[in-house]
Design an enzyme around this catalytic site. Structure first.
Site, mmCIF file in Angstrom:
data_model
loop_
_atom_site.group_PDB
_atom_site.id
_atom_site.type_symbol
_atom_site.label_atom_id
_atom_site.label_comp_id
_atom_site.label_asym_id
_atom_site.label_seq_id
_atom_site.Cartn_x
_atom_site.Cartn_y
_atom_site.Cartn_z
ATOM 1 N N HIS A 184 -7.971 6.197 27.351
ATOM 2 C CA HIS A 184 -6.480 6.071 28.750
ATOM 3 C C HIS A 184 -6.559 7.834 28.930
ATOM 4 C CE1 HIS A 184 -3.260 4.516 30.518
ATOM 5 N NE2 HIS A 184 -3.429 5.548 30.865
ATOM 6 N N ALA A 185 -7.122 7.978 30.771
ATOM 7 C CA ALA A 185 -6.372 8.772 31.361
ATOM 8 C C ALA A 185 -5.443 9.675 31.003
ATOM 9 C CB ALA A 185 -6.523 8.976 32.638
ATOM 10 N N HIS A 214 -4.032 9.902 41.159
ATOM 11 C CA HIS A 214 -3.262 9.888 40.482
ATOM 12 C C HIS A 214 -3.135 11.024 39.025
ATOM 13 C CE1 HIS A 214 -0.121 7.646 37.587
ATOM 14 N NE2 HIS A 214 -0.739 9.057 37.062
ATOM 15 N N GLU A 215 -3.717 11.783 38.534
ATOM 16 C CA GLU A 215 -3.704 12.404 37.030
ATOM 17 C C GLU A 215 -3.093 13.654 38.191
ATOM 18 O OE1 GLU A 215 -3.546 11.152 34.607
ATOM 19 O OE2 GLU A 215 -4.139 9.206 34.607
ATOM 20 N N HIS A 218 0.322 14.592 38.785
ATOM 21 C CA HIS A 218 1.107 15.582 38.024
ATOM 22 C C HIS A 218 0.484 16.386 37.746
ATOM 23 C CE1 HIS A 218 2.134 11.761 35.820
ATOM 24 N NE2 HIS A 218 1.130 11.029 36.087
ATOM 25 N N GLU A 242 4.705 9.397 38.555
ATOM 26 C CA GLU A 242 4.304 9.047 38.259
ATOM 27 C C GLU A 242 3.628 8.906 39.467
ATOM 28 O OE1 GLU A 242 2.335 8.311 36.035
ATOM 29 O OE2 GLU A 242 3.868 8.752 33.972
ATOM 30 N N HIS A 344 0.166 1.909 26.279
ATOM 31 C CA HIS A 344 1.979 3.553 26.550
ATOM 32 C C HIS A 344 2.569 2.114 25.670
ATOM 33 C CE1 HIS A 344 -0.412 2.908 30.147
ATOM 34 N NE2 HIS A 344 0.197 3.181 30.859
ATOM 35 N N TYR A 354 7.004 3.513 35.493
ATOM 36 C CA TYR A 354 5.779 3.083 36.962
ATOM 37 C C TYR A 354 6.197 1.683 37.896
ATOM 38 C CZ TYR A 354 2.428 5.821 33.131
ATOM 39 O OH TYR A 354 1.722 5.735 32.966
HETATM 40 N N1 ASP Z 1 -2.966 6.828 33.348
HETATM 41 C C1 ASP Z 1 -2.742 6.173 34.534
HETATM 42 C C2 ASP Z 1 -1.571 5.120 34.041
HETATM 43 O O1 ASP Z 1 -1.443 4.277 32.976
HETATM 44 C C3 ASP Z 1 -3.385 5.708 35.813
HETATM 45 C C4 ASP Z 1 -4.347 4.837 34.851
HETATM 46 O O2 ASP Z 1 -4.432 4.581 34.160
HETATM 47 O O3 ASP Z 1 -5.016 3.648 35.476
HETATM 48 O O4 ASP Z 1 -1.178 4.374 34.382
HETATM 49 ZN ZN ZN Z 2 0.642 8.741 35.130
#
Ligand code: ASP
Ligand code: ZN
Length: 481
Positions: A184-185, A214-215, A218, A242, A344, A354
């Site tokens: 998971h990024a 997105h990353e 951060h 975010e 998460h 989010y």
């Molecule tokens: N880590 C970021 C998120 O959970 C990006 C992704 O997974 O899309 O939103």
């Molecule tokens: Zn994020």
């Protein structure tokens, strides 16, 4: 989950994941819950949810979020109705009843979080150029480094900070061979003011290009507040953190920008292409609003002790049905704990970040577009290359968490509150299009008791036949093969 359209397969995989992952996590999660509650109470919070919400430093956070969502709910319902109509053409009325909720396994990923993978089925004007430019990226020989360089260049074009050399050497940007990793990024601040990294199993496609932005959002935040004392090296609130990458993504993914960077042939601006673009954008923003809200609403209530642990899963699905119009495709038991099937929640991150980010990103977007002197509808704005927009953003990011978020928001946007207005302004053309579409041949909006005929419908919608009288009790059976 992204590409299969075989319902049996999707519901099988959906169920198996939950049997093998969240059902196993359940006892640990319940133990974890009592520990974090104990920790919170020892620190004078009423429970762990109270602690999570207090990060926003307002006393009415829960009510505020619910009130904010009330303004957004009509737009969500319009998108939901459109998605239902289109998916009904794929799966049939048995699986997707015209006035019913959607089964959770057909939404394009394992959790129904991002619906972008449904875009090929949902595209309003399929004859328009494809704005999901995955194919062009792959045909053009893109690799993961290109994707990150492209992302970095978006930030530097606005005068923002480039990535340090160590980022490239020390990050994990692709899935490594021969060992199992958390894919998971995520983006990491090593808090030494120079070492910032991303861990991501990137693949060459457009959705991943957006995640790269997105990353990198951060990482840019980390770099901008690196000069501050440690305590302040954080976002003004988690939603701010975010929002930054999404903000960049919104500009990067506009057809105009894609054409500029050669990922799309020269495109004339047309109403049809705009509607396609707004639809795709809605699938990764609007439709995530109730998703993220419910995940934390459920946790807040659970941590407060409002649910018996044996009822917790059922209560989760009640919330999903009420707010999202989404139901489990197969029957659930009290041994399941479906909410913890996502990264998460299993790892203890809140998800309201989010929700707040989705609202905030449109507030920021509007402000940056104004700074970049954008003319025309908000959704056509691309602030790439605008030093004015970059300066404004840098000013906000470099404050970190050294000031209350309301003050930081004011510096940036002139407003002190999170407001739905910019998001609703941005999507106005799509909202009007969806209303017309629904009035022309849609099924009405909402599900179950909340179903409504769309205003302006000239004829009785398809579902308003005697079918509906017996369909309601039967519908419950249809999702349980
Ligand atoms: N880590 C970021 C998120 O959970 C990006 C992704 O997974 O899309 O939103
Ligand atoms: Zn994020």
């Amino acid at each position: 989950m992204g590409t299969s359209r075989n319902y049996t397969e999707l519901s099988y995989v959906w169920e198996s994941w939950r049997t093998r992952v969240s059902r196993k996590i359940r006892p640990f999660y319940l133990q974890y819950m009592s520990l974090i509650n104990k920790h919170a109470r020892l620190n004078n919070y009423t429970d762990a949810g109270d602690l999570m919400r207090k990060k926003y430093e307002t006393d009415t956070f829960e009510q505020d979020m619910l009130a904010l969502y009330e303004e957004l709910d009509p737009l969500y319902r319009l998108v939901h109705a459109y998605v239902r109509k289109k998916l009904r053409q794929v799966y049939g009325d048995q699986v997707i009843p015209p006035r019913g909720p959607l089964p959770a396994c057909v939404l394009g990923d394992m959790w129904g979080r991002f619906w972008t993978n449904l875009y090929p089925e949902l595209v309003p004007y399929p004859e328009q150029p494809d704005i999901d430019v995955t194919q062009t990226m792959q045909d053009g020989g893109y690799n993961v480094t290109h994707m990150f360089k492209l992302g970095e260049e978006f930030f530097t074009s606005m005068g923002l900070k480039p990535l340090p050399e160590t980022f490239w050497n020390l990050s994990m940007l692709e899935r490594p061979e021969g060992r199992s990793v958390q894919c998971h990024a995520t983006a990491w601040d090593f808090y030494d003011s120079k070492d910032f990294r991303i861990r991501m199993c990137s693949e060459v496609n457009f959705e991943n290009l957006e995640t790269v932005h997105h990353e990198l959002g951060h990482i840019q935040y980390f770099m901008q507040y690196a000069h501050l004392p440690l305590t302040y090296r954080d976002g003004a609130n988690d939603g701010f953190h975010e929002a930054i990458g999404e903000l960049m993504s919104m500009s990067m993914s506009t057809p105009k920008h894609l054409a500029e960077i050669g990922l799309l042939q020269e495109v004339p601006e047309s109403k049809e292409l705009s509607i396609n673009f707004l639809m795709r954008t809605a699938l990764k923003s609007v439709t995530t609003l109730p998703f993220h809200l419910v995940n934390d609403l459920w946790r807040w209530r659970l941590f407060r002790g409002e649910y018996d642990t044996d009822e917790a899963n059922e209560e989760f699905w009640k919330l999903k049905e009420q707010y999202l119009g989404v139901v489990a495709p197969v029957s659930r038991t009290k041994d399941d704990l479906d909410a913890v099937s996502i990264f998460h929640i299993a790892t203890g991150y809140d998800m309201i970040r989010y929700f707040t980010r989705t609202v905030l990103q449109f507030q920021f977007f509007e402000t940056l577009c104004r700074a970049a002197n954008h003319q025309g509808p908000l959704h056509t704005c691309d602030f790439y290359g605008s030093k004015e927009a970059g300066d404004l953003l840098a000013r906000m990011l470099s404050l970190g968490s050294s000031q209350p978020w309301q003050d930081v928001l004011q510096v940036m946007t002139g407003e002190r509150r999170m407001t739905a207005r910019p998001l609703l302004d941005y999507f106005r053309p799509l909202k009007e299009w969806l209303e017309e579409d629904n009035a022309r041949g849609g099924d009405g909006v909402g599900w179950g008791d909340s179903w409504k005929q769309t205003p302006g419908t000239s004829r009785a919608p398809r579902a308003a036949t005697p079918f509906s009288l017996w369909a309601i009790p039967l519908m419950a059976l249809m999702w349980r093969p």
